[in-house]
Motif scaffolding. Sequence first.
Motif, mmCIF file in Angstrom:
data_model
loop_
_atom_site.group_PDB
_atom_site.id
_atom_site.type_symbol
_atom_site.label_atom_id
_atom_site.label_comp_id
_atom_site.label_asym_id
_atom_site.label_seq_id
_atom_site.Cartn_x
_atom_site.Cartn_y
_atom_site.Cartn_z
ATOM 1 N N ASP A 235 0.927 -1.244 0.005
ATOM 2 C CA ASP A 235 -0.037 0.160 -0.020
ATOM 3 C C ASP A 235 0.936 1.257 -0.004
ATOM 4 N N ILE A 236 2.217 1.056 0.317
ATOM 5 C CA ILE A 236 2.985 2.332 0.204
ATOM 6 C C ILE A 236 3.146 2.645 -0.963
ATOM 7 N N GLN A 237 2.960 4.114 -1.399
ATOM 8 C CA GLN A 237 3.140 4.710 -2.487
ATOM 9 C C GLN A 237 3.947 6.198 -2.369
ATOM 10 N N TRP A 238 5.124 6.183 -2.838
ATOM 11 C CA TRP A 238 6.034 7.120 -2.674
ATOM 12 C C TRP A 238 5.271 8.612 -2.994
ATOM 13 N N PRO A 239 4.546 8.486 -4.335
ATOM 14 C CA PRO A 239 4.019 9.915 -4.407
ATOM 15 C C PRO A 239 3.108 10.494 -3.415
ATOM 16 N N ALA A 240 2.356 9.518 -2.889
ATOM 17 C CA ALA A 240 1.549 9.906 -1.710
ATOM 18 C C ALA A 240 2.229 10.190 -0.564
ATOM 19 N N PHE A 241 3.321 9.559 -0.375
ATOM 20 C CA PHE A 241 4.080 9.635 0.866
ATOM 21 C C PHE A 241 4.773 11.191 0.921
ATOM 22 N N ARG A 242 5.059 11.736 -0.264
ATOM 23 C CA ARG A 242 5.586 12.964 -0.232
ATOM 24 C C ARG A 242 4.623 13.967 -0.211
ATOM 25 N N GLN A 243 3.336 13.723 -0.718
ATOM 26 C CA GLN A 243 2.350 14.565 -0.423
ATOM 27 C C GLN A 243 1.991 14.791 0.978
ATOM 28 N N GLN A 244 1.963 13.575 1.248
ATOM 29 C CA GLN A 244 1.418 13.482 3.010
ATOM 30 C C GLN A 244 2.594 14.374 3.752
ATOM 31 N N MET A 245 3.909 13.982 3.390
ATOM 32 C CA MET A 245 4.831 14.821 4.222
ATOM 33 C C MET A 245 5.044 16.199 3.591
ATOM 34 N N ALA A 246 4.470 16.910 2.571
ATOM 35 C CA ALA A 246 4.740 18.047 2.245
ATOM 36 C C ALA A 246 3.605 18.558 3.068
ATOM 37 N N TYR A 247 2.315 18.089 3.601
ATOM 38 C CA TYR A 247 1.381 18.632 4.571
ATOM 39 C C TYR A 247 1.974 18.538 5.777
ATOM 40 N N SER A 248 2.650 17.579 6.291
ATOM 41 C CA SER A 248 2.959 17.245 7.815
ATOM 42 C C SER A 248 4.266 18.152 8.165
ATOM 43 N N ILE A 249 5.136 18.208 7.217
ATOM 44 C CA ILE A 249 6.556 18.996 7.560
ATOM 45 C C ILE A 249 6.239 20.267 8.087
ATOM 46 N N PRO A 250 5.427 21.171 7.460
ATOM 47 C CA PRO A 250 5.206 22.622 7.856
ATOM 48 C C PRO A 250 4.441 22.459 9.356
ATOM 49 N N PHE A 251 3.598 21.496 9.663
ATOM 50 C CA PHE A 251 2.812 21.393 10.856
ATOM 51 C C PHE A 251 3.966 20.944 11.833
ATOM 52 N N GLY A 252 4.569 19.780 11.259
ATOM 53 C CA GLY A 252 5.587 19.303 12.254
ATOM 54 C C GLY A 252 6.644 20.179 12.722
ATOM 55 N N LEU A 253 7.279 21.216 11.893
ATOM 56 C CA LEU A 253 8.245 22.167 12.416
ATOM 57 C C LEU A 253 7.528 22.964 13.210
ATOM 58 N N ALA A 254 6.090 23.394 12.946
ATOM 59 C CA ALA A 254 5.467 24.314 13.865
ATOM 60 C C ALA A 254 4.983 23.784 15.171
ATOM 61 N N VAL A 255 4.916 22.464 15.236
ATOM 62 C CA VAL A 255 4.688 21.785 16.332
ATOM 63 C C VAL A 255 6.304 21.700 17.229
ATOM 64 N N ILE A 256 7.347 21.606 16.595
ATOM 65 C CA ILE A 256 8.764 21.808 17.138
ATOM 66 C C ILE A 256 8.694 23.194 17.971
ATOM 67 N N LEU A 257 8.426 24.296 17.160
ATOM 68 C CA LEU A 257 8.482 25.756 17.785
ATOM 69 C C LEU A 257 7.491 25.629 18.741
ATOM 70 N N GLN A 258 6.197 25.174 18.679
ATOM 71 C CA GLN A 258 4.978 25.298 19.523
ATOM 72 C C GLN A 258 5.598 24.794 20.902
ATOM 73 N N VAL A 259 6.093 23.397 20.836
ATOM 74 C CA VAL A 259 6.536 22.763 21.876
ATOM 75 C C VAL A 259 7.514 23.614 22.785
ATOM 76 N N THR A 260 8.582 23.953 21.922
ATOM 77 C CA THR A 260 9.633 24.841 22.606
ATOM 78 C C THR A 260 9.124 25.951 23.344
ATOM 79 N N GLN A 261 8.092 26.628 22.524
ATOM 80 C CA GLN A 261 7.589 27.731 23.193
ATOM 81 C C GLN A 261 6.658 27.606 24.261
ATOM 82 N N ASP A 262 5.879 26.468 24.352
ATOM 83 C CA ASP A 262 5.084 25.943 25.174
ATOM 84 C C ASP A 262 5.673 25.578 26.737
ATOM 85 N N LYS A 263 6.670 25.000 26.230
ATOM 86 C CA LYS A 263 7.438 24.135 27.426
ATOM 87 C C LYS A 263 8.779 24.813 28.003
#
Length: 528
Positions: A235-263
């Motif tokens: 079921d793994i599809q690299w184009p779908a994974f790249r699309q999924q990560m394109a959505y997740s990476i900005p969110f994940g970076l925001a979470v890193i900053l958010q957790v740093t700011q929060d904690k």
Amino acid sequence: MKPPARNEMLKAADGESGGESPLPLSASAGGAKPASINKQALTLIFGRGLASTFTFLIPIVLARYLAPTEYGTYKQIFLVYSSLFMILPFGIIQSLYYFVPKDPERMRTYLVQAFLFLQGSGLLALLFLAFFGKTIGLYLHNPDLAPYLFQMGLFIFLMLSSAYFEALLISSQKIGQASLLGFFSEAAKTASMLIPLIWTHRLADMMWGMNLFAFVRFCFVLVYVVRSYSLSWRDIQWPAFRQQMAYSIPFGLAVILQVTQDKFHQYVVAYSYSAAVFAVYSVGMFQLPIVELIYTPMSQLMIVRMAALRQRSTREEIISLWFDITRKLAMVFFPVFVFLQLAARELVVFLFTPTYLSSIPLFRVALLSLLTAIFLTEGVLRAYAETHFILKNTFMKLALTLILIFPFLAWFGLSGGVLTLIVVLAISKMLMLWKISRLIPLSLADLLPWRDLFSIAIFSTLCGIPVLFVKSFEIDHPGLVLLISAAIYSLFYLIFLLTSHLITFDEKREIARMVRRVGELLPATSKS
């Protein structure tokens, strides 16, 4: 107390389980009418409310069984845990809330990819804490911390490996199952923590009990998902994974900053003060379950519903949904804020004993975050896939935190740490509201249901007058004062709601139906 920063997405009605999961009904698919967001939210809130009764007990029991220094050590352990557990998913769980309703045909692809990513992240946490546990303990001036961190690394690995399950159920329209999962999972986790602690009074035994729970949960989720969704490596599809990560990476970076700011303020306090003082600070930051209970499911449900409405280009429905959720959250958080400000002393003494009286001023300042929780700004921005703006906003919050935390601690003492968090959160909310006004679009004057918000604020404040009258009797028992005050405040506020225009007839009927169901369960329970 602050609105949760990590859990921000959810979805729509119940479905059946069986061989392959039924695909979610998007709003644009035609056919079945989407279930009411009020009913969905009530289902999730009811399940999480029951679960929170167990989770709520953990810090209260620990504060009674552990000395302040030991309790501070426990809070430091879970400070490390919460930081890693929020950062390491890197937005992959939240991506399921976005991609499964948007592209249900590739649900298994997104699921397998999320599972493998979370496994790798959990392994990274385990290795990090195994090798750097002693360094973390030295940094926090608490050598007793190091032995527990390997156990915590194992717990993070197991929990991350099954952390996608609730997102999967909700995105697959299985709201009832998600609600049950939350209840039984939290109940089992609480039991696994408290039973060993009460039996042996040792933190190490509590940690092993947690790991036993996490292992059982991981095995259950893995077997359920593989059988129910027929997952395969194919079921793994690299184009779908790249699309999924394109959505997740900005969110994940925001979470890193958010957790740093929060904690960050907590790490500064843990570094600057002893474990016993950190225990006092942690009690002041104690978050009542109502925040997570209400804020998270409403935000999650709104994301999926608003994303569906956007596909149909129904701007009026989007505005109606935004106003409706804002109004409902105000009806909860305004009165809770007022009541807790009035009853802060009684609540802290009742829950944590007079040992933590010095936490009361911190608790009152932290309560201000309830007012910012009224606005589900992050949920709207994620429904519009504005993860890049979330990243920029979080970076701004981190910068402000770094600028303010040290002078605020110097000027205001421990209260300065909490005040830093509140000031930064308020500025962030204002920026996000401005961005939402550009997206919908709406003028800032029309962005919020101002009349309703002012009505709720005024009546919430007026309902506090009888509470002040009760407190004037100076009753010695804090639990009794809380009980009487809460009953009187709730009665006056309920009268206001039922006689106002804020609740529709259908909503009153739905609430009455749920009350009847609970009433029918009570006789059956007593007979058994």
